[in-house]
Design a protein around this motif. Structure first.
Motif, PDB file in Angstrom:
ATOM      1  N   PHE A 124       0.846  -1.194   0.000  1.00 38.23           N
ATOM      2  CA  PHE A 124       0.000   0.000   0.000  1.00 38.23           C
ATOM      3  C   PHE A 124       0.887   1.251   0.000  1.00 38.23           C
ATOM      4  CE2 PHE A 124      -4.553  -0.996   1.347  1.00 38.23           C
ATOM      5  CZ  PHE A 124      -4.509  -2.308   0.942  1.00 38.23           C
ATOM      6  N   HIS A 125       1.925   1.255   0.839  1.00 37.56           N
ATOM      7  CA  HIS A 125       2.844   2.393   0.882  1.00 37.56           C
ATOM      8  C   HIS A 125       3.443   2.657  -0.504  1.00 37.56           C
ATOM      9  CE1 HIS A 125       3.362   3.838   4.981  1.00 37.56           C
ATOM     10  NE2 HIS A 125       3.373   2.593   5.440  1.00 37.56           N
ATOM     11  N   VAL A 126       3.931   1.608  -1.127  1.00 39.01           N
ATOM     12  CA  VAL A 126       4.630   1.742  -2.400  1.00 39.01           C
ATOM     13  C   VAL A 126       3.696   2.239  -3.501  1.00 39.01           C
ATOM     14  CG1 VAL A 126       5.821   0.435  -4.208  1.00 39.01           C
ATOM     15  CG2 VAL A 126       6.374   0.020  -1.806  1.00 39.01           C
ATOM     16  N   LEU A 127       2.504   1.716  -3.559  1.00 45.05           N
ATOM     17  CA  LEU A 127       1.580   2.064  -4.630  1.00 45.05           C
ATOM     18  C   LEU A 127       0.947   3.435  -4.444  1.00 45.05           C
ATOM     19  CD1 LEU A 127      -0.052  -1.433  -5.066  1.00 45.05           C
ATOM     20  CD2 LEU A 127       1.214  -0.213  -6.832  1.00 45.05           C
ATOM     21  N   THR A 128       0.728   3.852  -3.200  1.00 46.92           N
ATOM     22  CA  THR A 128       0.083   5.138  -2.963  1.00 46.92           C
ATOM     23  C   THR A 128       1.057   6.291  -2.899  1.00 46.92           C
ATOM     24  OG1 THR A 128       0.204   4.870  -0.555  1.00 46.92           O
ATOM     25  CG2 THR A 128      -1.795   4.050  -1.657  1.00 46.92           C
ATOM     26  N   GLY A 129       2.296   6.025  -2.492  1.00 49.57           N
ATOM     27  CA  GLY A 129       3.266   7.096  -2.326  1.00 49.57           C
ATOM     28  C   GLY A 129       3.288   7.701  -0.934  1.00 49.57           C
ATOM     29  N   TYR A 130       2.524   7.153  -0.012  1.00 45.20           N
ATOM     30  CA  TYR A 130       2.565   7.632   1.371  1.00 45.20           C
ATOM     31  C   TYR A 130       3.829   7.119   2.060  1.00 45.20           C
ATOM     32  CZ  TYR A 130      -2.304   9.202   1.097  1.00 45.20           C
ATOM     33  OH  TYR A 130      -3.464   9.854   0.765  1.00 45.20           O
ATOM     34  N   GLY A 131       4.530   8.021   2.747  1.00 43.21           N
ATOM     35  CA  GLY A 131       5.747   7.639   3.448  1.00 43.21           C
ATOM     36  C   GLY A 131       5.451   7.021   4.802  1.00 43.21           C
ATOM     37  N   ARG A 132       6.526   6.701   5.529  1.00 41.68           N
ATOM     38  CA  ARG A 132       6.385   6.090   6.848  1.00 41.68           C
ATOM     39  C   ARG A 132       6.503   7.114   7.977  1.00 41.68           C
ATOM     40  NH1 ARG A 132       9.862   2.450   8.688  1.00 41.68           N
ATOM     41  NH2 ARG A 132       8.284   1.394   9.928  1.00 41.68           N
ATOM     42  N   ASP A 133       6.528   8.405   7.640  1.00 45.36           N
ATOM     43  CA  ASP A 133       6.395   9.435   8.651  1.00 45.36           C
ATOM     44  C   ASP A 133       5.000   9.329   9.269  1.00 45.36           C
ATOM     45  OD1 ASP A 133       4.562  11.655   7.132  1.00 45.36           O
ATOM     46  OD2 ASP A 133       5.894  10.574   5.747  1.00 45.36           O
ATOM     47  N   ALA A 134       4.795   9.999  10.394  1.00 44.21           N
ATOM     48  CA  ALA A 134       3.529   9.852  11.120  1.00 44.21           C
ATOM     49  C   ALA A 134       2.325  10.259  10.274  1.00 44.21           C
ATOM     50  CB  ALA A 134       3.573  10.666  12.411  1.00 44.21           C
TER      51      ALA A 134
ATOM     52  N   ALA B 212       6.788  12.366  14.839  1.00 42.53           N
ATOM     53  CA  ALA B 212       6.220  11.156  15.407  1.00 42.53           C
ATOM     54  C   ALA B 212       4.911  11.493  16.093  1.00 42.53           C
ATOM     55  CB  ALA B 212       7.187  10.525  16.409  1.00 42.53           C
ATOM     56  N   LEU B 213       4.128  10.472  16.410  1.00 42.49           N
ATOM     57  CA  LEU B 213       2.871  10.712  17.111  1.00 42.49           C
ATOM     58  C   LEU B 213       3.124  11.337  18.478  1.00 42.49           C
ATOM     59  CD1 LEU B 213       0.823   7.504  16.289  1.00 42.49           C
ATOM     60  CD2 LEU B 213       0.638   9.750  15.252  1.00 42.49           C
ATOM     61  N   GLY B 214       4.176  10.923  19.130  1.00 42.40           N
ATOM     62  CA  GLY B 214       4.425  11.367  20.493  1.00 42.40           C
ATOM     63  C   GLY B 214       5.277  12.612  20.616  1.00 42.40           C
ATOM     64  N   SER B 215       6.008  12.966  19.570  1.00 47.20           N
ATOM     65  CA  SER B 215       6.893  14.124  19.685  1.00 47.20           C
ATOM     66  C   SER B 215       7.198  14.698  18.314  1.00 47.20           C
ATOM     67  CB  SER B 215       8.209  13.734  20.364  1.00 47.20           C
ATOM     68  OG  SER B 215       8.914  12.794  19.580  1.00 47.20           O
TER      69      SER B 215
END
Length: 263
Positions: A143-153, A256-259
Motif C-alpha cells: 500500500f505504501h509503495v503504490l500510494t506514495g505515502y511515506g512512513r512518517d507519522a 512522530a505521534l508522540g513528539s
C-alpha cells in the motif's frame, strides 16, 4: 489442517466487536512509544466490526478469492524473496517495493512477527476469515509503495485513512484521525493535516482493492501502469502538508505521534 480444510468462521470468532474505550487506551500507549506497533493490532481488533467480516466473506466466496485459496501462496515469503523479482524492470512494482523495504529496513516477515507479538498464531481462529485478515496485514507495505505515502507519522495516518476505505475496519480510521490530531498537537503546525486524512479516504474509496489483487502479477507490473489500472490517485494534500512542515523546520523523519522535533 490445510487451508482448504478450514471453516469459513470458527465458533470462537467474534464478528461484532466494537470497543472504542479499549482502542483509546491502546492509542495512548502508542503515543507514548511510537515503536510499540503491537498497540496497532490491539486497536484494530477492538474496532473490528461486522463490515470488515462481511467484506472478508464476500472476497472468500468470489472467484478470485477461491483461486488464491487454492494456490495457498505464502505472501510474506514471496515478497521477501527478492531474487524472485530480479528480472522485473527498474520501474516495476517489485523494484520499487524492494527499494522501499531496503531503505526502511523492513521485511514482510518482520510485520508478521510484530503481529505475532500481539497474538500468537495458535491463539487465532483457524478459519478462512483469518486467512483474509492476514492477507490485509501482509500487503500493508505494498500500500505504501503504490500510494506514495511515506512512513512518517502523517504518511502512516493518511495511509490508514486510505486503508479504511479499502478494508472497512473502524479501528484503522480511528488511528488515522487520532494520529492527525496528535501530530497537530505536538508540532503546532499550520499544515491542514485533516485534509490529508480526508484525501486518503477519497483515494482509497476510488481505488480498486489492493489486497484483492493477484500479488505476484502485480509485482511484475510497471508501477505507473499498476496505479492507473487500480485507479490510485496522487496524494497531493499529503505532499502539501509535508512541504509546510518542512518550511516550519519539522522534518518528516523526526515527526512522530508522540513528539515533534525542530530541524
Amino acid at each position: 489442517m490445510t487451508l482448504l480444510d478450514r471453516p469459513l468462521v470458527t465458533p470462537e470468532r467474534k464478528t461484532s466487536r466494537f470497543r472504542p474505550l479499549k482502542a483509546l487506551r491502546h492509542f495512548r500507549k502508542l503515543v507514548a512509544d511510537k515503536e510499540d506497533t503491537e498497540q496497532v493490532f490491539h486497536i484494530i481488533e477492538a474496532m473490528k466490526g461486522r463490515a470488515s467480516h462481511k467484506q472478508a466473506w464476500n472476497f472468500i466466496a468470489s472467484p478470485e478469492g477461491q483461486r488464491f485459496l487454492h494456490e495457498e501462496t505464502d505472501i510474506p515469503a514471496m515478497l521477501d524473496d527478492h531474487a524472485r523479482w530480479a528480472d522485473c524492470g527498474p520501474n516495476s512494482v517489485a523494484a520499487h517495493y524492494i527499494a522501499f523495504m531496503k531503505r526502511e529496513g523492513l521485511s514482510a516477515a518482520g510485520l508478521v512477527a510484530e503481529s505475532n507479538k500481539w497474538q500468537p498464531p495458535h491463539e487465532r481462529p483457524q478459519d478462512l476469515t483469518q486467512w483474509y485478515f492476514d492477507r490485509l496485514r501482509d500487503t500493508h507495505d505494498l500500500f505504501h509503495v503504490l500510494t506514495g505515502y511515506g512512513r512518517d507519522a502523517l504518511g502512516e495516518a493518511s495511509l490508514l485513512a486510505f486503508s479504511y476505505e479499502q478494508n472497512r475496519n473502524a479501528g484503522i480510521l480511528f488511528i488515522a484521525y487520532a494520529g492527525a490530531r496528535q501530530i497537530g498537537k505536538v508540532s503546532g503546525t499550520r499544515a491542514p493535516l485533516f485534509d490529508a486524512i480526508r484525501e486518503g479516504r477519497a483515494l482509497g474509496r476510488a481505488a480498486a482493492k489492493i489486497a484483492h489483487q493477484d500479488i505476484a502479477a502485480l509485482m511484475a507490473e510497471d508501477i505507473e501502469a499498476a496505479r492507473a489500472r487500480l485507479t490510485i490517485g496522487k496524494p497531493a494534500a499529503y505532499r502539501h502538508c509535508l512541504a509546510i512542515l518542512e518550511s516550519e523546520g519539522i522534518l518528516r523523519e523526526q515527526l512522530a505521534l508522540g513528539s515533534a522535533q525542530a530541524a
